[in-house]
Design an enzyme around this catalytic site. Sequence first.
Site, PDB file in Angstrom:
ATOM      1  CB  THR A  28      -0.902   0.015   1.393  1.00 39.23           C
ATOM      2  OG1 THR A  28      -0.145  -0.237   2.322  1.00 39.23           O
ATOM      3  CG2 THR A  28      -2.060  -1.095   1.135  1.00 39.23           C
ATOM      4  CG  ASP A  29       5.206   1.146   0.582  1.00 40.97           C
ATOM      5  OD1 ASP A  29       4.915   0.602  -0.398  1.00 40.97           O
ATOM      6  OD2 ASP A  29       6.467   1.086   1.116  1.00 40.97           O
ATOM      7  CG  ASP A  61      10.666  -1.438   4.070  1.00 43.66           C
ATOM      8  OD1 ASP A  61       9.656  -1.618   4.456  1.00 43.66           O
ATOM      9  OD2 ASP A  61      11.363  -2.004   3.021  1.00 43.66           O
ATOM     10  CD  GLU A  67      16.504  -0.318  -0.510  1.00 40.63           C
ATOM     11  OE1 GLU A  67      17.228  -0.032   0.569  1.00 40.63           O
ATOM     12  OE2 GLU A  67      16.539  -1.650  -0.572  1.00 40.63           O
ATOM     13  N   GLY A  95      17.751 -10.040   3.589  1.00 42.01           N
ATOM     14  CA  GLY A  95      16.869 -10.712   2.281  1.00 42.01           C
ATOM     15  C   GLY A  95      15.904 -11.367   3.188  1.00 42.01           C
ATOM     16  N   GLY A 115      13.314 -10.005   4.337  1.00 44.82           N
ATOM     17  CA  GLY A 115      11.911  -9.437   4.444  1.00 44.82           C
ATOM     18  C   GLY A 115      11.687  -8.502   5.687  1.00 44.82           C
ATOM     19  CG  LEU A 116      12.527  -9.714   9.211  1.00 44.49           C
ATOM     20  CD1 LEU A 116      13.385 -10.393  10.313  1.00 44.49           C
ATOM     21  CD2 LEU A 116      11.180  -9.346   9.369  1.00 44.49           C
ATOM     22  CB  SER A 144      18.936  -6.277   6.629  1.00 46.63           C
ATOM     23  OG  SER A 144      18.802  -6.659   5.081  1.00 46.63           O
ATOM     24  CB  SER A 145      18.623  -2.605   2.419  1.00 50.03           C
ATOM     25  OG  SER A 145      17.241  -2.986   2.084  1.00 50.03           O
TER      26      SER A 145
HETATM   27  C1  GLA Z   1       9.205  -4.024   0.507  1.00 49.62           C
HETATM   28  C2  GLA Z   1       9.411  -2.516   0.518  1.00 49.62           C
HETATM   29  C3  GLA Z   1       8.307  -1.601   0.942  1.00 49.62           C
HETATM   30  C4  GLA Z   1       6.971  -2.185   0.786  1.00 49.62           C
HETATM   31  C5  GLA Z   1       6.739  -3.616   0.948  1.00 49.62           C
HETATM   32  C6  GLA Z   1       5.551  -4.106   0.641  1.00 49.62           C
HETATM   33  O1  GLA Z   1       9.405  -4.141   2.067  1.00 49.62           O
HETATM   34  O2  GLA Z   1      10.412  -2.083   0.533  1.00 49.62           O
HETATM   35  O3  GLA Z   1       8.232  -0.287   0.654  1.00 49.62           O
HETATM   36  O4  GLA Z   1       6.273  -1.741  -0.296  1.00 49.62           O
HETATM   37  O5  GLA Z   1       7.721  -4.386   0.189  1.00 49.62           O
HETATM   38  O6  GLA Z   1       4.430  -3.799   1.506  1.00 49.62           O
END
Ligand code: GLA
Length: 384
Positions: free
Chosen positions: A38-39, A177, A165, A127, A129-130, A132-133
């Site tokens: 959604t972002d 993020d 990024e 990598g 999905g938390l 790290s970058s």
């Molecule tokens: C990744 C992207 C975020 C967001 C999510 C999905 O984490 O870095 O900006 O789009 O996917 O919600």
Amino acid sequence: MTISLASQATDAFGQVFKVAPTALVRAPGRVNLIGEHTDYNDGFVLPMAIDRAVWIAIGPRADDTIRVSSLDYEMTEEFTLASVRELPSQPATQWLDYIRGTAWSLQLDGLSLQGWNGVMVGDVPIGAGLSSSAAVELAVARACAHIAALDWDAAQMAVRGQRAENRWVGVNCGIMDQMISAAGGVDHALLLDCRSLEGELVPLPQATSIVVLDTGTRRGLVDSAYNERREQCEIAATHFGVKALRDVSLTSFAQRQDELDEVTRARARHVISEIERTTQAAKAMRAGDRALLGQLMDDSHVSLRDDFEVSSEALDTIVDCARGTDGCLGARMTGAGFGGCAVALVDSEKAPAFCTKVEALYRSRSGHEPQLYVCAATAGASVE
Ligand code: GLA
């Protein structure tokens, strides 16, 4: 855990640079409770910063060099601030590029930086999905700001991290993020309006644990279908004649959805309904209604799986294992998808048994090796 990372960075700094560091900065990873994909549609997200972070012990230098030792990569590299005034001809993705890119982005806004030495260490799995970058970008921004005595504005710094990024590293991510790594709050999630960048900290429900469930599977963002999803959302927004899908209400979507082809319709349906679920989830949290919050998380997973099609067999399996285990109030994939982690809302008393059971169940059903952690919500990027 974090205490030992802080002292690891501090001790190593002394060994490498033969003086004590003058400061220690940290920036956390994140888990998103709800509000996925959604972002970049200008919608709402509800992530929390977790107790896994990137730490950098730092000290000033007299020249314009940034020299960093990474304990995780067992490498020491340096670059001058003068060398990062222009973008590279190609996106660059080595670990040092997250540092270079952040310095570039700060300088692009005319900020005057100074050189520093640093030792970096982290425990945000890479990598998974938390984020790290984002944690690296915000820790570096914090380091640069501290050394050059710059003002710290969390939202502004998050935007600079995102620009690093997007443009230096070449990953077309949204703002979630970096914003949560910059602006998280202890025991709170952040309801963030990704259009205005206004955020509101919302308390986590009492006696409830947030469990991150790592499927042990990975899929890179850059070469994933992330960009394709973004384009599909833009096509849908253009069709409705609005700037972003955020501007389409559920009612007007229901009235006009037949005008869209099947795939675009499903993508838009996810985004529009997910934005609604996210604001409802924040309300449920404020009301202490954890059953409703859990239900919304379950619904979010179904929508991501069936309409947005960014889940995976491993994610569906771990979510299913979680949902069927005692104490679980709701579970969903989290982050971009295709692999990585899910998140579950679990009754705190039952959380230890929940973790043991889900681990065994998932391992036997999927053949993958999972990692489950109960996460505390922490503050955003800080100077310790
Ligand atoms: C990744 C992207 C975020 C967001 C999510 C999905 O984490 O870095 O900006 O789009 O996917 O919600």
